[in-house]
Scaffold this active site. Sequence first.
Site, PDB file in Angstrom:
ATOM      1  N   LYS A 105       0.846  -1.212   0.000  1.00 49.17           N
ATOM      2  CA  LYS A 105       0.000   0.000   0.000  1.00 49.17           C
ATOM      3  C   LYS A 105       0.873   1.250   0.000  1.00 49.17           C
ATOM      4  CE  LYS A 105      -3.951  -2.317   2.074  1.00 49.17           C
ATOM      5  NZ  LYS A 105      -3.354  -3.592   2.508  1.00 49.17           N
ATOM      6  N   ALA A 148       2.544   4.637  -0.261  1.00 50.06           N
ATOM      7  CA  ALA A 148       1.862   5.928  -0.079  1.00 50.06           C
ATOM      8  C   ALA A 148       2.872   7.021   0.254  1.00 50.06           C
ATOM      9  CB  ALA A 148       0.808   5.814   1.025  1.00 50.06           C
ATOM     10  N   PRO A 179       6.351  10.811  -5.184  1.00 52.49           N
ATOM     11  CA  PRO A 179       6.663   9.985  -6.356  1.00 52.49           C
ATOM     12  C   PRO A 179       8.050   9.347  -6.327  1.00 52.49           C
ATOM     13  CG  PRO A 179       5.503  11.961  -7.031  1.00 52.49           C
ATOM     14  CD  PRO A 179       5.768  12.117  -5.561  1.00 52.49           C
ATOM     15  N   GLY A 230     -11.976  -8.963   1.630  1.00 54.10           N
ATOM     16  CA  GLY A 230     -13.080  -8.843   2.588  1.00 54.10           C
ATOM     17  C   GLY A 230     -14.002 -10.045   2.585  1.00 54.10           C
ATOM     18  N   GLN A 243     -14.139 -11.137   7.156  1.00 56.94           N
ATOM     19  CA  GLN A 243     -14.669  -9.764   7.236  1.00 56.94           C
ATOM     20  C   GLN A 243     -16.153  -9.679   6.875  1.00 56.94           C
ATOM     21  OE1 GLN A 243     -12.208  -6.489   5.688  1.00 56.94           O
ATOM     22  NE2 GLN A 243     -10.517  -7.936   5.464  1.00 56.94           N
ATOM     23  N   ARG A 252      -7.566 -15.004   6.175  1.00 58.59           N
ATOM     24  CA  ARG A 252      -7.761 -15.856   7.359  1.00 58.59           C
ATOM     25  C   ARG A 252      -8.665 -17.057   7.117  1.00 58.59           C
ATOM     26  NH1 ARG A 252      -9.333 -10.781  10.979  1.00 58.59           N
ATOM     27  NH2 ARG A 252      -9.841 -10.058   8.863  1.00 58.59           N
TER      28      ARG A 252
END
Length: 215
Positions: free
Chosen positions: A60, A62, A65, A169, A173, A191
């Site tokens: 992820k 973040a 650049p 998800g 989830q 999981r």
Amino acid sequence: MPDLILALDVTEKKKALAIAEACAPHIDAIKVGYPLALAAGLSIAGDLKKTGLPLIADFKVADIPNTNQLICDQVFLAGFSAIICQGFCGMDSVKACVASARTHHGECYVVAEMSHPGGKEFFSGGIAEQIAANAVIAGADGIIAPATRPDRVAVLRGFVGDKKILSPGVGTQGGSVDSIAELVDGIIVGRSIYDAPDPAAAAQSYAAARRRQKR
Ligand code: O7E
């Protein structure tokens, strides 16, 4: 039929490799995130490559650049075939990840909206839609969108067209294969597979469930 992607968030290297090997016949890719990479090192990509499956690095990313590009280059040089970055840092940051992916003949996916309850706090109000549209303009291969909210995935599909949507998800989830499979290109399950008493059997049953869907 969407791909089945195993989220291998297991922090013991030996256990992770055993689960990957056992599940490999039933899955299409393995996603490695911080839990396993921090525990076992980036070289885990070399070990997992023996399964013959594509490896998705879920870091992820973040940052600005230049830093994004440096991070992505390391990920691809380690043997991963795809990188996941955040979209909220702006188009230039996403473009840097895409550029690295292109240099290394890999893929880049952008998180548009997250699957947990808190994912609604900041990604709502049009932000996710904007991130999805930016991902397309930046030339990314697709987006990440929540299996816990199929209605939102349907909306985001309208912004990305034929680009891929990978969707986490499902299982623990609360998301289900039945409600998401026709909307997406990849289902990410963690999981409910790796914590199952028999991970290979669990992977096989998720693979069969998505096969029953049309897309
Ligand atoms: O809930 P699980 O155990 O099935 O694991 C889901 C995995 O998907 C886990 O690695 C988590 O970090 C990731 N994930 C989400 O659960 N929700 C999101 O919104 C985004 C991700 C994710 O993978 O982002 C990049 C694909």
